[in-house]
Design a protein around this motif. Sequence first.
Motif, short mmCIF file in Angstrom:
data_model
loop_
_atom_site.label_atom_id
_atom_site.label_comp_id
_atom_site.label_asym_id
_atom_site.label_seq_id
_atom_site.Cartn_x
_atom_site.Cartn_y
_atom_site.Cartn_z
N ASP A 133 -42.97 30.88 89.04
CA ASP A 133 -41.66 31.44 89.40
C ASP A 133 -40.55 30.80 88.58
N ASP A 187 -45.24 33.81 82.90
CA ASP A 187 -45.45 34.89 83.87
C ASP A 187 -45.92 36.17 83.18
N THR A 229 -34.76 31.21 91.51
CA THR A 229 -35.21 30.80 92.84
C THR A 229 -34.68 29.44 93.28
N ASP A 273 -47.80 34.06 88.67
CA ASP A 273 -46.64 33.73 87.85
C ASP A 273 -46.13 32.35 88.22
#
Length: 159
Positions: free
Chosen positions: A123, A89, A128, A121
Amino acid sequence: MINVLFISLGNICRSPMAEAIFRKRIEEASLSEFVTVDSAGIGHWHEGKEMHPSARELLGQKGISIVNHQAKQILAEHLEAYDYIIVMDQLNLQDISAIAPAHTSRYQLFSDLLPERAGEDVDDPFFTDEFEAVYEMLEAGCAELCETIKQQTEWKEPV
């Protein structure tokens, strides 16, 4: 030899997943004698720890083996050995550029392997819990990187 390094924040989710996926890809393409792959993290928080259990479980479900992964932190002197330094990222890119500014020309966002996702990015599933979505993106990017390297190694082979 072509040396590939995947970098994420803590080296327990994204970068070791990419390492395992890419290792399987290069083995399937019979490139193991031409390519090495590794992963590391920006921070030291998880140093010495195994891969995140959810990442390890997902890779197992996909038939991808994990070779005794232990998280490690990247240091500037480690970067000399790598041809491809691929970060997950924008923050990782900023951090690694601050750690080792001499190598910035070799830094690449993982998403830039996928033209339709360039600049995005990957994630962090640690935050998440979206391991499957991350896996899909990593799989697609690793396939592209494998093809790129396959073309390079074929080009270098004598006719």
